[in-house]
Design an enzyme around this catalytic site. Structure first.
Site, mmCIF file in Angstrom:
data_model
loop_
_atom_site.group_PDB
_atom_site.id
_atom_site.type_symbol
_atom_site.label_atom_id
_atom_site.label_comp_id
_atom_site.label_asym_id
_atom_site.label_seq_id
_atom_site.Cartn_x
_atom_site.Cartn_y
_atom_site.Cartn_z
ATOM 1 N N LYS A 75 0.857 -1.191 0.000
ATOM 2 C CA LYS A 75 0.000 0.000 0.000
ATOM 3 C C LYS A 75 0.889 1.235 0.000
ATOM 4 C CE LYS A 75 -3.539 2.263 2.824
ATOM 5 N NZ LYS A 75 -4.333 2.150 4.065
ATOM 6 N N SER A 151 -9.166 3.063 3.056
ATOM 7 C CA SER A 151 -8.080 3.589 2.267
ATOM 8 C C SER A 151 -7.219 2.517 1.610
ATOM 9 C CB SER A 151 -7.205 4.502 3.122
ATOM 10 O OG SER A 151 -6.445 3.774 4.059
ATOM 11 N N SER A 175 -9.850 1.282 7.396
ATOM 12 C CA SER A 175 -9.102 1.332 6.145
ATOM 13 C C SER A 175 -8.899 -0.013 5.463
ATOM 14 C CB SER A 175 -7.739 1.985 6.375
ATOM 15 O OG SER A 175 -7.890 3.341 6.680
#
Length: 183
Positions: A75, A151, A175
């Site tokens: 990520k 996210s 997230s």
């Protein structure tokens, strides 16, 4: 080099067992994962920074980590790789390379994971959808008209889309839970 048959049916532990028992090589897994990324990413926009040569080089190094040889995506928030930009979803950081590997990345490498690239994230991870101006929207692999959430939307879309068996995510406020439920 032939792609691994039924690659997407294996999870990270099963792929590491195939490597450990020498039924496949880490490089074969990397090339198969690259093929899957190239096939699915144009529609999903999950991978925003490709590190294929980096992964190929790492696949040549022996590892005794528990996840040795397993393709992995990072990520693009918090985890830094020396010489590779960490944009955090913003245009201002898009081309600024990190000075060193973060502790998290060092641990991923020690575990034997092979980092093939970085995944899309909302700007600074602030929204529950992954649509940063810097890289564009990530799409849900089950329905391209829907969001994979955020996210960790790029990571979730990449795993659900069969690109890699594992990708990093965080959970500061849902997230990874939000993308997991969306994907």
């Amino acid at each position: 080099m032939q792609p691994i048959n039924e690659y997407t049916r294996y999870d990270g532990l099963a792929l590491s067992e195939l490597v450990r028992t020498k039924l496949v090589t880490p490089l074969e897994l990397v090339e198969t994962a690259i093929g899957e990324i190239e096939k699915h990413n144009p529609a999903l926009n999950a991978v925003i920074h490709k590190m294929y040569d980096y992964a190929r080089a790492a696949a040549q190094q022996p590892s005794d980590g528990p996840l040795a040889g397993v393709p992995f995506l990072l990520k693009d928030l918090l985890g830094t790789v020396a010489g590779v930009p960490t944009a955090c979803g913003t245009r201002q950081l898009k081309n600024k390379p990190a000075a060193q590997d973060s502790e998290l990345v060092r641990r991923y490498k020690k575990a034997g994971l092979l980092i093939l690239g970085k995944t899309n994230t909302p700007e600074f991870g602030l929204t529950p959808f992954t649509e940063p101006e810097a890289f564009g929207a990530t799409r849900n692999p089950w329905d391209l008209s829907r969001t994979p959430g955020g996210s960790s939307g790029g990571s979730a879309a990449a795993v659900a889309g069969g690109m890699v068996p594992l990708a990093s995510g965080g959970d500061g406020g849902g997230s990874i839970r939000i993308p997991s439920s969306c994907c």
